[in-house]
Scaffold this active site. Structure first.
Site, PDB file in Angstrom:
ATOM      1  N   ASN A  68     -44.601 -88.615 -18.916  1.00  0.00           N
ATOM      2  CA  ASN A  68     -44.676 -89.129 -20.382  1.00  0.00           C
ATOM      3  C   ASN A  68     -43.181 -89.978 -20.486  1.00  0.00           C
ATOM      4  O   ASN A  68     -43.428 -90.887 -21.415  1.00  0.00           O
ATOM      5  CB  ASN A  68     -44.961 -88.119 -21.144  1.00  0.00           C
ATOM      6  CG  ASN A  68     -43.924 -87.024 -20.986  1.00  0.00           C
ATOM      7  OD1 ASN A  68     -43.307 -86.735 -19.948  1.00  0.00           O
ATOM      8  ND2 ASN A  68     -43.886 -86.020 -21.917  1.00  0.00           N
ATOM      9  N   LYS A  83     -37.423 -86.114  -7.544  1.00  0.00           N
ATOM     10  CA  LYS A  83     -38.832 -86.767  -7.236  1.00  0.00           C
ATOM     11  C   LYS A  83     -39.572 -86.752  -8.558  1.00  0.00           C
ATOM     12  O   LYS A  83     -39.561 -86.042  -9.516  1.00  0.00           O
ATOM     13  CB  LYS A  83     -39.817 -85.570  -6.652  1.00  0.00           C
ATOM     14  CG  LYS A  83     -41.031 -86.001  -6.351  1.00  0.00           C
ATOM     15  CD  LYS A  83     -42.491 -85.087  -6.033  1.00  0.00           C
ATOM     16  CE  LYS A  83     -42.792 -84.677  -7.519  1.00  0.00           C
ATOM     17  NZ  LYS A  83     -43.473 -85.613  -8.439  1.00  0.00           N
ATOM     18  N   GLY A  93     -41.897 -80.669 -17.361  1.00  0.00           N
ATOM     19  CA  GLY A  93     -43.208 -80.622 -17.013  1.00  0.00           C
ATOM     20  C   GLY A  93     -44.061 -79.510 -17.695  1.00  0.00           C
ATOM     21  O   GLY A  93     -43.644 -78.844 -18.617  1.00  0.00           O
ATOM     22  N   GLU A 145     -37.546 -77.345 -18.752  1.00  0.00           N
ATOM     23  CA  GLU A 145     -38.063 -78.032 -19.822  1.00  0.00           C
ATOM     24  C   GLU A 145     -39.568 -78.142 -19.864  1.00  0.00           C
ATOM     25  O   GLU A 145     -39.883 -79.105 -19.229  1.00  0.00           O
ATOM     26  CB  GLU A 145     -37.282 -79.572 -19.891  1.00  0.00           C
ATOM     27  CG  GLU A 145     -35.945 -79.509 -20.138  1.00  0.00           C
ATOM     28  CD  GLU A 145     -35.451 -79.075 -21.301  1.00  0.00           C
ATOM     29  OE1 GLU A 145     -36.139 -79.160 -22.052  1.00  0.00           O
ATOM     30  OE2 GLU A 145     -34.275 -78.752 -21.398  1.00  0.00           O
ATOM     31  N   CYS A 156     -43.672 -83.389 -25.219  1.00  0.00           N
ATOM     32  CA  CYS A 156     -43.443 -81.983 -25.303  1.00  0.00           C
ATOM     33  C   CYS A 156     -43.242 -81.280 -26.772  1.00  0.00           C
ATOM     34  O   CYS A 156     -43.536 -80.482 -27.066  1.00  0.00           O
ATOM     35  CB  CYS A 156     -42.679 -81.580 -24.374  1.00  0.00           C
ATOM     36  SG  CYS A 156     -40.961 -82.144 -24.208  1.00  0.00           S
TER      37      CYS A 156
HETATM   38  P1  NAD Z   1     -49.686 -81.186 -14.379  1.00  0.00           P
HETATM   39  O1  NAD Z   1     -49.241 -79.719 -14.627  1.00  0.00           O
HETATM   40  O2  NAD Z   1     -50.521 -81.242 -13.025  1.00  0.00           O
HETATM   41  O3  NAD Z   1     -48.248 -81.708 -13.911  1.00  0.00           O
HETATM   42  C1  NAD Z   1     -47.251 -81.926 -14.653  1.00  0.00           C
HETATM   43  C2  NAD Z   1     -46.077 -82.906 -13.910  1.00  0.00           C
HETATM   44  O4  NAD Z   1     -45.856 -81.770 -12.959  1.00  0.00           O
HETATM   45  C3  NAD Z   1     -46.659 -83.815 -13.395  1.00  0.00           C
HETATM   46  O5  NAD Z   1     -45.404 -84.746 -13.191  1.00  0.00           O
HETATM   47  C4  NAD Z   1     -46.863 -83.501 -11.981  1.00  0.00           C
HETATM   48  O6  NAD Z   1     -46.664 -84.640 -10.836  1.00  0.00           O
HETATM   49  C5  NAD Z   1     -45.824 -82.431 -11.584  1.00  0.00           C
HETATM   50  N1  NAD Z   1     -46.253 -81.384 -10.527  1.00  0.00           N
HETATM   51  C6  NAD Z   1     -47.377 -80.766 -10.627  1.00  0.00           C
HETATM   52  N2  NAD Z   1     -47.370 -79.820  -9.668  1.00  0.00           N
HETATM   53  C7  NAD Z   1     -46.016 -79.624  -9.260  1.00  0.00           C
HETATM   54  C8  NAD Z   1     -45.523 -79.176  -8.263  1.00  0.00           C
HETATM   55  N3  NAD Z   1     -46.059 -78.125  -7.398  1.00  0.00           N
HETATM   56  N4  NAD Z   1     -44.281 -79.437  -7.744  1.00  0.00           N
HETATM   57  C9  NAD Z   1     -43.721 -80.445  -8.644  1.00  0.00           C
HETATM   58  N5  NAD Z   1     -44.003 -80.953  -9.634  1.00  0.00           N
HETATM   59  C10 NAD Z   1     -45.491 -80.832  -9.805  1.00  0.00           C
HETATM   60  O7  NAD Z   1     -50.194 -81.575 -15.292  1.00  0.00           O
HETATM   61  P2  NAD Z   1     -50.516 -83.259 -15.825  1.00  0.00           P
HETATM   62  O8  NAD Z   1     -52.018 -83.675 -15.807  1.00  0.00           O
HETATM   63  O9  NAD Z   1     -49.786 -84.224 -15.123  1.00  0.00           O
HETATM   64  O10 NAD Z   1     -49.838 -83.283 -17.246  1.00  0.00           O
HETATM   65  C11 NAD Z   1     -50.720 -82.316 -18.277  1.00  0.00           C
HETATM   66  C12 NAD Z   1     -49.699 -81.410 -18.615  1.00  0.00           C
HETATM   67  O11 NAD Z   1     -48.615 -81.278 -18.276  1.00  0.00           O
HETATM   68  C13 NAD Z   1     -49.721 -81.453 -20.280  1.00  0.00           C
HETATM   69  O12 NAD Z   1     -50.627 -80.599 -21.062  1.00  0.00           O
HETATM   70  C14 NAD Z   1     -48.394 -80.762 -20.727  1.00  0.00           C
HETATM   71  O13 NAD Z   1     -48.403 -79.452 -20.965  1.00  0.00           O
HETATM   72  C15 NAD Z   1     -47.452 -81.005 -19.452  1.00  0.00           C
HETATM   73  N6  NAD Z   1     -46.389 -81.959 -19.144  1.00  0.00           N
HETATM   74  C16 NAD Z   1     -45.592 -81.568 -19.922  1.00  0.00           C
HETATM   75  C17 NAD Z   1     -44.451 -82.574 -19.894  1.00  0.00           C
HETATM   76  C18 NAD Z   1     -43.093 -82.246 -20.762  1.00  0.00           C
HETATM   77  O14 NAD Z   1     -42.230 -83.023 -21.182  1.00  0.00           O
HETATM   78  N7  NAD Z   1     -42.607 -80.813 -20.974  1.00  0.00           N
HETATM   79  C19 NAD Z   1     -44.315 -83.844 -19.487  1.00  0.00           C
HETATM   80  C20 NAD Z   1     -45.768 -84.117 -18.678  1.00  0.00           C
HETATM   81  C21 NAD Z   1     -46.686 -83.147 -18.794  1.00  0.00           C
END
Ligand code: NAD
Length: 471
Positions: A144, A167, A220, A242, A276
């Site tokens: 994002n 990564k 994430g 975070e 977020c």
């Molecule tokens: P997701 O949970 O699949 O992934 C979120 C992020 O984590 C992605 O960049 C993904 O590549 C990474 N990720 C996933 N599994 C991982 C692992 N085992 N090890 C390391 N990295 C991993 O969700 P998504 O569909 O990409 O995003 C949706 C949700 O993620 C949203 O609902 C939101 O809650 C959250 N999100 C939060 C932030 C933030 O700034 N806190 C940013 C992006 C997404």
């Protein structure tokens, strides 16, 4: 596009397509690291980390400031890469690049103040406390904020004197590559910064388990954060988390409803709501509800949805098909429970992951959008009668990242400030992150802080030294 390991750009035999969310066209291929690549990155981080921590602080600062200058000078180009891969309007992307260049400057300067202390002690003993880099960091960042999230980790780690294997997101890799180029051209020693992409679960599990890695930093979702924190805990490593939020906005009876609505709309739909800290639950005093909704709708109607590269566009597409599907499901669920769609709420009939900004009223407390982080352009608005009830609703979820309040009364503002369970609070506006002050969550939104003097803490360890002087 390549991986950056030990000061070299490395190609990979495996790759995945990168999609432009505004057109659904493939705009590049992201290389995926093998286990061997990861092992080489960690070995490089160990070697490069030693060189970097032994580099005089004045030289470290100079290199980091040079990288910040290079990045700022390339803001236009990097912003185009970001918009093409992530979708946000060009002006937002450019603003993000300039902001992160500023964040790097701030951390680089602040690292010069990582003072220890000398403690008065008896006789011939010199008792001191030193701050040292924790060691190689493994970091994982989402799509994002393709510049903001990786730079927070890179700047914190490098400013503190640590090396890092990061990564960045496979969905928005180009921005991270551009940032790393700036560090490389600025003269960062080989191995101090390594950039990889790959299968997220495989990369994180492998890196976190490596004994050479001393800190895990993640931005994430909460479920992934819990998984990585557990892996870090199993390896007895500290982590910086975070995670997501579901920020309440309380508009009190004495607030200006029009001003509150205008400021809320600007924050709500920035980055298509994929932030977020995005305000995502609007709790409005019943006496202001209708005026607030009217102003909110009027302001939302001004949003121009389109390809972020086009002039005049103020909201781009969602970053991927997953978010589009999630928005459709959240709106359908709310409607099935009795909510009223006052604006938008549907996918636009054109290629790309476009969704019309949604405003919902009469949303029941149990609707999914009221309890799950929407992470997209949906604004549910509900009314309340008593401030105490609104605060209870605000604090009723496991999230605790951001919160917002609107009131003209200093006394009520203090009630909100003391009452909200959140790590980031804004009163009478929706303030964004600033270099000088820390950002981070409480409860399931994570722990540790990025930004401000607190931002370097995670990357430093404290060493107590008791030195008995002998002849
Ligand atoms: P997701 O949970 O699949 O992934 C979120 C992020 O984590 C992605 O960049 C993904 O590549 C990474 N990720 C996933 N599994 C991982 C692992 N085992 N090890 C390391 N990295 C991993 O969700 P998504 O569909 O990409 O995003 C949706 C949700 O993620 C949203 O609902 C939101 O809650 C959250 N999100 C939060 C932030 C933030 O700034 N806190 C940013 C992006 C997404």
């Amino acid at each position: 596009m390549n991986l950056y390991i030990d000061g070299e750009w490395i190609s990979s035999t495996r790759s995945a397509p990168v999609i432009n969310p505004a057109t659904e066209e493939v705009v590049g291929q992201v290389p995926l690291a093998t286990i061997d690549d990861l092992d080489r990155a960690v070995a490089a981080a160990v070697r490069g980390g030693r060189v970097w921590r032994d580099t005089p602080i004045a030289d470290r600062t100079r290199i980091l400031l040079t990288a910040a200058g290079l990045l700022a000078s390339r803001a236009d180009r990097v912003a185009r890469v970001m918009t093409t891969e992530q979708g946000k309007p060009l002006a937002e992307a450019r603003g993000e690049v300039l902001r992160v260049a500023g964040a790097l400057r701030w951390d680089a300067e602040d690292a010069r103040r990582a003072y220890g202390r000398i403690i008065p002690s008896a006789g011939d003993t010199v008792l001191s406390v030193r701050q040292e880099p924790i060691g190689p960091v493994a970091a994982f960042t989402p799509w994002n904020f393709p510049a903001g999230s990786p730079m927070r980790k890179m700047a914190g780690a490098l400013a503190a004197g640590c090396s890092i294997v990061i990564k960045a997101s496979e969905e928005t890799p180009g921005t991270a590559v551009e940032i790393v180029r700036c560090f490389a051209e600025a003269g960062l020693p080989a191995g101090a910064l390594n950039l990889v992409f790959g299968d997220p679960a495989e990369v994180s599990a492998h890196l976190i388990a490596k004994p050479e890695i001393r800190l895990v930093a993640f931005t994430g979702s909460i479920p992934v954060g819990k998984l990585l924190a557990a892996q870090a805990g199993a390896a007895m490593k500290p982590s910086l988390m975070e995670l997501g939020g579901h920020a309440p906005v309380i508009v009190c009876a004495d607030a200006d409803p029009v001003q509150a609505a205008r400021r809320s709309v600007a924050a709500k739909f920035a980055n298509a709501g994929q932030v977020c800290t995005s305000p995502s639950r609007f709790l409005v005093h019943e006496s202001l509800h209708d005026a607030f909704v009217a102003a909110f709708l009027a302001e939302t109607a001004k949003i121009v949805v389109g390809n972020g590269l086009d002039d005049g566009v103020t909201m781009g597409p969602l970053a991927n098909a997953r978010r589009l599907k999630a928005m459709e499901e959240l709106v359908a669920d709310a409607v099935s429970r009795g909510a009223v769609v006052r604006a938008g709420g549907e996918r636009l009939d054109r290629p790309g992951f476009f969704f019309a900004p949604a405003v919902l009223t009469g949303v029941p407390a149990g609707a999914r959008v009221m309890v799950e982080e929407p992470f997209g352009p949906i604004a549910p608005i509900v009314s309340f009668a008593e401030l105490g009830d609104a605060l209870e609703t605000a604090n009723s979820l496991p999230y605790g990242l951001a919160a917002y309040g609107f009131t003209r009364s200093a006394r009520t503002a203090e009630k909100l400030i003391g009452g909200f369970e959140a790590g980031i609070l804004s009163i009478n506006h929706c303030g964004g992150s600033v270099h000088e002050a820390p950002s981070g969550g409480v409860k399931s939104s994570g722990y540790g802080r990025e930004g401000g003097p607190e931002g370097l803490e995670a990357y430093l360890v404290t060493k107590r030294v008791s030195h008995l002087l002998v002849d």
